[in-house]
Design a protein around this motif. Structure first.
Motif, PDB file in Angstrom:
ATOM      1  N   ASP A 128       0.839  -1.197   0.000  1.00  0.00           N
ATOM      2  CA  ASP A 128       0.000   0.000   0.000  1.00  0.00           C
ATOM      3  C   ASP A 128       0.875   1.249   0.000  1.00  0.00           C
ATOM      4  N   VAL A 129       0.259   2.364  -0.341  1.00  0.00           N
ATOM      5  CA  VAL A 129       0.981   3.630  -0.472  1.00  0.00           C
ATOM      6  C   VAL A 129       1.537   4.090   0.870  1.00  0.00           C
ATOM      7  N   ALA A 130       0.776   3.885   1.935  1.00  0.00           N
ATOM      8  CA  ALA A 130       1.209   4.342   3.260  1.00  0.00           C
ATOM      9  C   ALA A 130       2.521   3.676   3.663  1.00  0.00           C
ATOM     10  N   HIS A 131       2.623   2.382   3.423  1.00  0.00           N
ATOM     11  CA  HIS A 131       3.849   1.664   3.782  1.00  0.00           C
ATOM     12  C   HIS A 131       5.018   2.117   2.914  1.00  0.00           C
ATOM     13  N   ALA A 132       4.745   2.389   1.648  1.00  0.00           N
ATOM     14  CA  ALA A 132       5.807   2.810   0.732  1.00  0.00           C
ATOM     15  C   ALA A 132       6.374   4.173   1.113  1.00  0.00           C
ATOM     16  N   SER A 133       5.542   5.024   1.713  1.00  0.00           N
ATOM     17  CA  SER A 133       5.981   6.382   2.044  1.00  0.00           C
ATOM     18  C   SER A 133       6.735   6.467   3.369  1.00  0.00           C
ATOM     19  N   GLU A 134       6.764   5.378   4.125  1.00  0.00           N
ATOM     20  CA  GLU A 134       7.478   5.385   5.397  1.00  0.00           C
ATOM     21  C   GLU A 134       8.986   5.379   5.169  1.00  0.00           C
ATOM     22  N   ARG A 135       9.695   6.202   5.918  1.00  0.00           N
ATOM     23  CA  ARG A 135      11.147   6.264   5.770  1.00  0.00           C
ATOM     24  C   ARG A 135      11.780   4.936   6.190  1.00  0.00           C
ATOM     25  N   GLY A 136      12.676   4.448   5.355  1.00  0.00           N
ATOM     26  CA  GLY A 136      13.380   3.214   5.670  1.00  0.00           C
ATOM     27  C   GLY A 136      12.574   1.949   5.463  1.00  0.00           C
TER      28      GLY A 136
END
Length: 214
Positions: A128-136
């Motif tokens: 999902d997009v939310a996980h992809a946007s997390e740093r690291g």
């Protein structure tokens, strides 16, 4: 998948990168010269599903010796190709310097009819997009697909070219005006994949699985 693999210098990588660059510049795809409203919506939805990617090509085999042979063949061609005398040797004795991979005579009809090709695509990404946007964050999903068909040079290539030509003839209004584009940028939203499947090529999703956080 139980195979040995090595990175393969390939024009495919450049073509895919060019396609993704085109999508970055035109997120909704390239508009057709006279496309219908339904096709416009279809085109936008199609390209909205395409995500940025890092792409590379590898040569795979269940036998390590096969890869070693390919490696030495590449080295031979690379070294000899730098000199006129070396190029002359390659042209005169292609079978010797490529360990039988290339020869002056083409394949027999029986060899062509019995040959086939398989290409696996292993993709790792984010669910999902939310996980992809997390740093690291690291990819948490893997999908493996396969494209296969008859002999790639003498059978599959003409099939692909003819079907692309038929799309150009029958759907010209849905295609871009013209220019230098990659095949995916032009034919991506069309029914080319269906046409290829109806003419001997196969597109399969082999597996989809989550990746461990470790």
């Amino acid at each position: 998948m139980g195979m040995w693999a090595m990175k393969l210098p390939s024009a495919d990588t450049v073509v895919v990168k060019r396609t993704l660059s085109t999508v970055t510049e035109h997120p909704e795809g390239l508009p057709g010269t006279n496309e219908s409203p339904d096709y416009t919506e279809h085109r936008k939805n199609f390209w909205a599903s395409v995500k940025p990617a890092h792409f590379g090509v590898k040569l795979a085999s269940r036998s390590l010796m096969v890869l070693v042979c390919f490696l030495f063949t590449g080295v031979f061609i690379g070294l000899l190709g730098h000199f006129s005398f070396g190029r002359s040797l390659l042209l005169k004795y292609p079978e010797f310097f490529t360990l039988g991979l290339f020869r002056k005579k083409g394949p027999t009809e029986e060899e062509v009819e019995s040959a086939s090709f398989k290409m696996w695509f292993v993709g790792r990404g984010f669910s999902d997009v939310a996980h992809a946007s997390e740093r690291g964050s690291k990819p948490d999903k893997e999908i493996i697909t396969k494209v296969s068909g008859p002999e790639v040079g003498y059978i599959t290539t003409p099939i692909v070219l003819v079907q692309c030509a038929l799309v150009l003839l029958s759907q010209r209004g849905n295609l871009p005006k013209g220019g230098v584009y990659t095949p995916a940028a032009v034919f991506g939203p069309t029914d080319l994949q269906r046409r290829l499947q109806e003419n001997g090529l196969s597109f399969e999703v082999l597996s989809t699985r989550p990746l461990g956080s470790g």
